[in-house]
Scaffold this active site. Structure first.
Site, PDB file in Angstrom:
ATOM      1  N   GLU A 322       0.835  -1.210   0.000  1.00 49.36           N
ATOM      2  CA  GLU A 322       0.000   0.000   0.000  1.00 49.36           C
ATOM      3  C   GLU A 322       0.869   1.259   0.000  1.00 49.36           C
ATOM      4  O   GLU A 322       0.532   2.248  -0.642  1.00 49.36           O
ATOM      5  CB  GLU A 322      -0.954   0.006   1.210  1.00 49.36           C
ATOM      6  CG  GLU A 322      -1.896  -1.195   1.306  1.00 49.36           C
ATOM      7  CD  GLU A 322      -2.616  -1.546   0.011  1.00 49.36           C
ATOM      8  OE1 GLU A 322      -2.902  -0.640  -0.793  1.00 49.36           O
ATOM      9  OE2 GLU A 322      -2.876  -2.741  -0.225  1.00 49.36           O
ATOM     10  N   TYR A 410      -1.926  -7.775 -11.103  1.00 50.30           N
ATOM     11  CA  TYR A 410      -0.857  -7.768 -10.104  1.00 50.30           C
ATOM     12  C   TYR A 410       0.327  -8.605 -10.569  1.00 50.30           C
ATOM     13  O   TYR A 410       1.447  -8.127 -10.687  1.00 50.30           O
ATOM     14  CB  TYR A 410      -1.358  -8.339  -8.767  1.00 50.30           C
ATOM     15  CG  TYR A 410      -2.442  -7.537  -8.106  1.00 50.30           C
ATOM     16  CD1 TYR A 410      -2.155  -6.722  -7.016  1.00 50.30           C
ATOM     17  CD2 TYR A 410      -3.754  -7.591  -8.549  1.00 50.30           C
ATOM     18  CE1 TYR A 410      -3.143  -5.977  -6.386  1.00 50.30           C
ATOM     19  CE2 TYR A 410      -4.748  -6.847  -7.934  1.00 50.30           C
ATOM     20  CZ  TYR A 410      -4.450  -6.050  -6.864  1.00 50.30           C
ATOM     21  OH  TYR A 410      -5.434  -5.311  -6.259  1.00 50.30           O
TER      22      TYR A 410
HETATM   23 ZN   LIG Z   1      -2.568  -2.717  -4.860  1.00 55.86          ZN
END
Ligand SMILES: [Zn+2]
Length: 647
Positions: A322, A410
């Site tokens: 994050e 991702y």
């Molecule tokens: Zn992320």
């Protein structure tokens, strides 16, 4: 010649559009929005106003269209008080993307003019972006709780917006709340002492006091990064560095603080690779367990699930991830949800670079890439290997972009960047990424622009073997981006630790229900190695090699059912359910009632549903009020796959 060629490409090239907004954002763009929200937690209601500064970009406009979903609109007026007519229509009515608010302007507005207008509206419990939690659903059980989750396209249920990552605006806010309903309120913005003019003063009540808080976000951000949290909240620094802070309910704050004590070092590890953090301070909020994701990168206010607090530090890669979004996602943003890997692939890449600086264990990074690849492979199988959603450029036309979320942006994104790094060279690639950030900061871009940038950068830097590198970059580019399924090039993340873990798993299978001599090796495994072991067990279960006697022996030796680490626990439950184990149903049902993160609960629901659909449905019905609306829908779709609709 090449330079001219590049200029030509630049000239004819235009960015991709966002098919998931109903706004006319190509003609007019919001520059700043000021919110005034009067929160009533008990009634699950926010009386709201939003004041906008729209900038006309196209030749001229007669209307402004915005995205909304389940909001009540009361009135719309210009800054001179003139009330405007509006209408609401439903493009893609069955696609779960909300409605279009059409605001009719009193005259034609030409390019470069500004339109300043205000919308009065209210937000209630129908809003998918906001969770109003009762006192009983909180940790300290003293006050209600409220948090938002806007990504992907849910912010339209928080305010009428150009709800697209293509548009970035600054924002400010006045938040008015009752002292008996929240000790504090925070937003994805800086608190300010500046007191904005109040449009709607709340009525005085002797039973409580109204509190006022003011926020400013001076960096332009896309709508999905607007966030608020309110409740019985405390904020503390996590170190002496003065940059990193933690917010949570007070009862566990010391425990969380201890676990997050290295946040400043994480930030420094990321900076070591990519350059300075430019957002000022960094704050992480540990939310209640119904928060639907591991983490959400709201600027200045990362949201995280308490499941990342494992007491062993094994969940902290989520915090690093994050933080890494502060550069990729929050500074440079994908222009639409088809380009989500521009946020997520780059962030995973940076997360793993920083983890290497911090932990200094290359094997651990490789094992994480292997686990990520396995999860991505499962998602590809679930979506269907030829699905239009199973590529780095999913087609989200006519659907809620939430449906395109998977591990693909991702992990395939990470692998694509690792592949490009291999061609360009690690040092050059690092400096290329720093230059990329500098060139596109505060902008939203698509993958084609990234490609143009790389080629331009390498040319201008006079890198060795430019033509060969250019050829190799372009050779598979479109295949990487557009072809569904696994990547066109298989990258090598192999490590002896993987072989060691596979051998360890096999030793349990061979021991056939007895304790293998090497069983204690597990306690010295890296966190990633433990996950690989459990994924290997899952594979054994799929191949009918994981007998119930072996499961009992493993649990006796390694205490997996009682492990505090939810990332291990969900993998364990997934494996044993796949093996047909029915002896831990109640414990698994309890687990599913504690974990609101789909990443952890959905695979368990899937395995449980395949073993015993009725029990899976019963478990879901028991806990459905606990789950966030987004996750409730995801679980429902798992349970509905081969059975009738669940009411
Ligand atoms: Zn992320």
């Amino acid at each position: 010649m090449i330079l001219l060629g590049l200029l030509f490409i630049k000239f004819v090239f235009s960015y991709e559009i966002d098919v998931n907004t109903f706004s006319n954002y190509l003609d007019v763009q919001n520059r700043h929005i000021h919110f005034e929200w009067l929160i009533n937690m008990e009634k699950k209601l926010i009386n709201a106003t939003a004041n906008y500064q729209f900038h006309v970009i196209g030749p001229s406009i007669y209307k402004i269209s915005l995205d909304i979903k389940d909001l009540t609109i009361y009135t719309i007026y210009m800054d001179n008080g003139v009330v405007l007519h509006y209408s609401v229509d439903y493009p893609y009515a069955d696609s779960d993307q909300g409605q279009r608010l059409n605001i009719k302007l009193k005259r034609e507005y030409k390019r470069d003019e500004f339109v300043i207008l205000t919308i009065k509206y209210s937000i209630d419990s129908r809003s998918e972006s906001i969770s109003f939690m009762n006192i009983s659903q909180t940790q300290t059980k003293s006050m209600p709780y409220l948090f938002t989750q806007c990504q992907d396209a849910y912010c339209r249920s928080l305010a009428p917006l150009q709800d697209t990552p293509a548009i970035k605006q600054t924002y400010s806010a006045t938040i008015i709340y009752k002292n008996i309903e929240a000790t504090d309120v925070f937003m994805s913005a800086d608190e300010t002492q500046e007191q904005f003019t109040i449009l709607n003063h709340p009525s005085i009540d002797p039973n409580f006091t109204w509190k006022y808080k003011y926020f400013v976000q001076k960096t332009p951000i896309p709508s999905y990064l607007i966030a608020i949290v309110a409740g019985n909240l405390q904020k503390v620094p996590t170190s002496n560095g003065g940059r990193t802070f933690l917010i949570s309910e007070p009862d566990k704050i010391n425990e969380y603080k201890e676990e997050l004590k290295d946040m400043e070092q994480f930030l420094q590890a990321i900076e070591q690779y990519i350059g300075p953090y430019t957002w000022g301070t960094y704050t992480i909020v540990i939310l209640p367990p119904s928060f639907p994701y591991g983490g959400m990168e709201n600027p200045l206010l990362t949201f995280a699930s308490p499941t990342i607090m494992t007491k062993t530090g094994s969940g902290l890669y989520v915090a690093i991830h994050e933080m890494a979004h502060s550069w990729f996602g929050n500074t440079i943003t994908c222009i639409n949800w088809a380009n989500m890997w521009i946020n997520e692939g780059f962030t995973v890449f940076l997360e793993r670079k920083a983890s290497l600086f911090y932990y200094k264990v290359l094997d651990d990074i490789k094992l994480n890439a292997i686990i990520g690849n396995a999860t991505m492979y499962q998602d590809i199988l679930d979506l269907g290997p030829d699905s239009k959603l199973a590529s780095l450029h999913p087609d989200t036309t006519g659907i809620n972009p939430q449906l395109s979320i998977s591990e693909i942006p991702y992990e395939k994104g990470f692998q694509f960047l690792t592949f490009l790094e291999g061609i360009i060279g690690a040092e050059d690639f690092k400096y290329m990424l720093r230059s990329y950030l500098n060139t596109y900061k505060y902008k939203s871009i698509d993958q084609q622009e990234f490609q143009h940038f790389i080629l331009r950068y390498l040319y201008e830097q006079h890198v060795d073997d430019y033509s060969t590198k250019r050829y190799r970059i372009l050779e598979y580019w479109d295949t990487w981006i557009y072809q569904p399924g696994l990547p066109p090039i298989i990258l090598d993340f192999s490590t002896n630790k993987l072989i060691e873990t596979q051998q360890y798993t096999t030793s349990y299978i061979i021991a056939d229900g007895r304790q293998p001599d090497n069983y204690a090796q597990y306690f010295n495994f890296y966190p990633s190695q433990k996950k690989v072991f459990l994924e290997e067990l899952f594979k054994k279960a799929q191949n009918n090699q994981l007998k119930l006697t072996i499961i009992e022996q493993i649990d006796k030796d390694l205490q997996l059912t009682n492990d505090n680490d939810y990332e291990l626990k969900f993998r364990w439950f997934k494996a044993i359910l796949t093996a047909g184990d029915r002896t831990r149903f109640n414990l698994i049902a309890n687990f599913l009632g504690e974990v609101g993160t789909c990443e952890l609960s959905c695979p368990v629901y899937k395995a449980l549903n395949e073993l015993d659909h009725d029990f899976a449905v019963q478990t879901f019905k028991t806990h459905q009020e606990f789950y966030h609306q987004i996750i409730r829908n995801s679980i429902k779709s798992i349970l509905e796959k081969n059975i009738q609709l669940i009411k």
